[in-house]
Design a protein around this motif. Sequence first.
Motif, PDB file in Angstrom:
ATOM      1  N   THR A  17       0.830  -1.200   0.000  1.00 20.99           N
ATOM      2  CA  THR A  17       0.000   0.000   0.000  1.00 20.99           C
ATOM      3  C   THR A  17       0.868   1.254   0.000  1.00 20.99           C
ATOM      4  N   GLU A  18       1.953   1.217   0.769  1.00 26.02           N
ATOM      5  CA  GLU A  18       2.866   2.350   0.819  1.00 26.02           C
ATOM      6  C   GLU A  18       3.453   2.618  -0.567  1.00 26.02           C
ATOM      7  N   ILE A  19       3.869   1.559  -1.217  1.00 30.25           N
ATOM      8  CA  ILE A  19       4.456   1.707  -2.558  1.00 30.25           C
ATOM      9  C   ILE A  19       3.426   2.251  -3.528  1.00 30.25           C
ATOM     10  N   ARG A  20       2.195   1.767  -3.434  1.00 31.00           N
ATOM     11  CA  ARG A  20       1.127   2.242  -4.315  1.00 31.00           C
ATOM     12  C   ARG A  20       0.871   3.731  -4.092  1.00 31.00           C
ATOM     13  N   ALA A  21       0.875   4.127  -2.826  1.00 33.87           N
ATOM     14  CA  ALA A  21       0.661   5.542  -2.524  1.00 33.87           C
ATOM     15  C   ALA A  21       1.777   6.401  -3.114  1.00 33.87           C
ATOM     16  N   MET A  22       2.992   5.910  -3.011  1.00 36.91           N
ATOM     17  CA  MET A  22       4.117   6.640  -3.585  1.00 36.91           C
ATOM     18  C   MET A  22       3.999   6.720  -5.103  1.00 36.91           C
TER      19      MET A  22
END
Length: 314
Positions: A17-22
Amino acid sequence: TLQFPDRPANHRLSRVTEIRAMQLTVARLSNALGAFAKYVPRQVVHVLLDSEQARGLHMRPAPVAILFADVEGFTQITERLPAVEVVMLVSEYLEEMAAVIVERSGTVDKFIGDCIMAFFNAPKRIDNYGQLCVEAAVVAQRRLAELREEWARRGQPALRARFGLHSGRVLVGNYGCESKMDYTIIGDPVNLAARLEALNKAFGTYTLMSASLLTLTKGVVVRPLGKVIARGRTEPTEVFEVCGLQPDICEADATRVAVWTQAMAKFLGRKFDEAISLFESYEELDKHRARMVKMSRDFAARPPAADWDGLIAL
C-alpha cells in the motif's frame, strides 16, 4: 498540493500500500510537471527544480543566439478567415516551428500572436549555439515549405515566415516581479534580432542574419547584402541572407551566391561598372538586386565621397 491518501489513525499500511501511494504521488507530480512545461520551456522547468536561486528574480549575463520569426501578411489572413480557423492554422504553424527549435536545444521564449521569439545557449549552455540557431531557421523554412503544400491541398492560406537571427551578450533569467515573472532575455541584441526580421521586407528575403552570428557558424551559405542602418538604430549592421547549409545547397544556388558575392566585392571596391554587370547577371529579381543596380549606376556617374564606407541606403 500533492498528498498521500488519508489513512485511519493507528493503522499501519502494508508495504504494498505504501508503494502504491508513492506511485500515485509520483504520477500526479509527473502530470503536474508535464502541464507546467506547456507554459514554461521544459529546460527552464529543470532549472527551477535544480536551483533554489532560479526561482526568484535573478538574471545573469550570457552570450546567446536569438531567433525571431513572424508570419508574412498575417493581418490580411486574419481579415479573410474566421477567428477559429486562424487560431487552428497558427497553432499548427507554431507547433511545427517550436518543435524544430526545441530539437536543436533552443528555448522558445514566447509567442506574440504569430511571432516567435527563441534563444539558444540558455538555460542549458551549448558550445555550438550559433550553429544550432541558424540550422533551426533553415530547417524551419524547409518544414514550412512542406506545410504550404499541405495547406494548399486543404484550401488554406500558405503561410510564409520571415526570420531574423543575431547573437550577443544579454541578461538571461527571471524577469518581472515577485507575483509574475518570465524566464527571458533582455538586452540590445534582442532588439536588433527583431529589427533584422523586419528588414526582410526591405530586401525581399525571408531569413536574415548578422555578421556577429555568422562568425559562430560553419558551412552556412550566405549572400552578403551590405551594411545598413536598421530602423530605430544609429550604428550600421552588416547583414546576410541565409541561403542554406552545405552540402545541401544545390549547384545553381551556389553559383548565384558566388556571382552576387563577387558583385558586392566590386561594389565595395568602387568598381561600379563591373558591379553593374554582375548584379544584372544575378538571376533572382528581388528588391535588393534592383537597389544595387541603381546604386552602382548612380555611383558610376557620380562617385561617392572618399570616406564612403559602403553603407546601403534603404
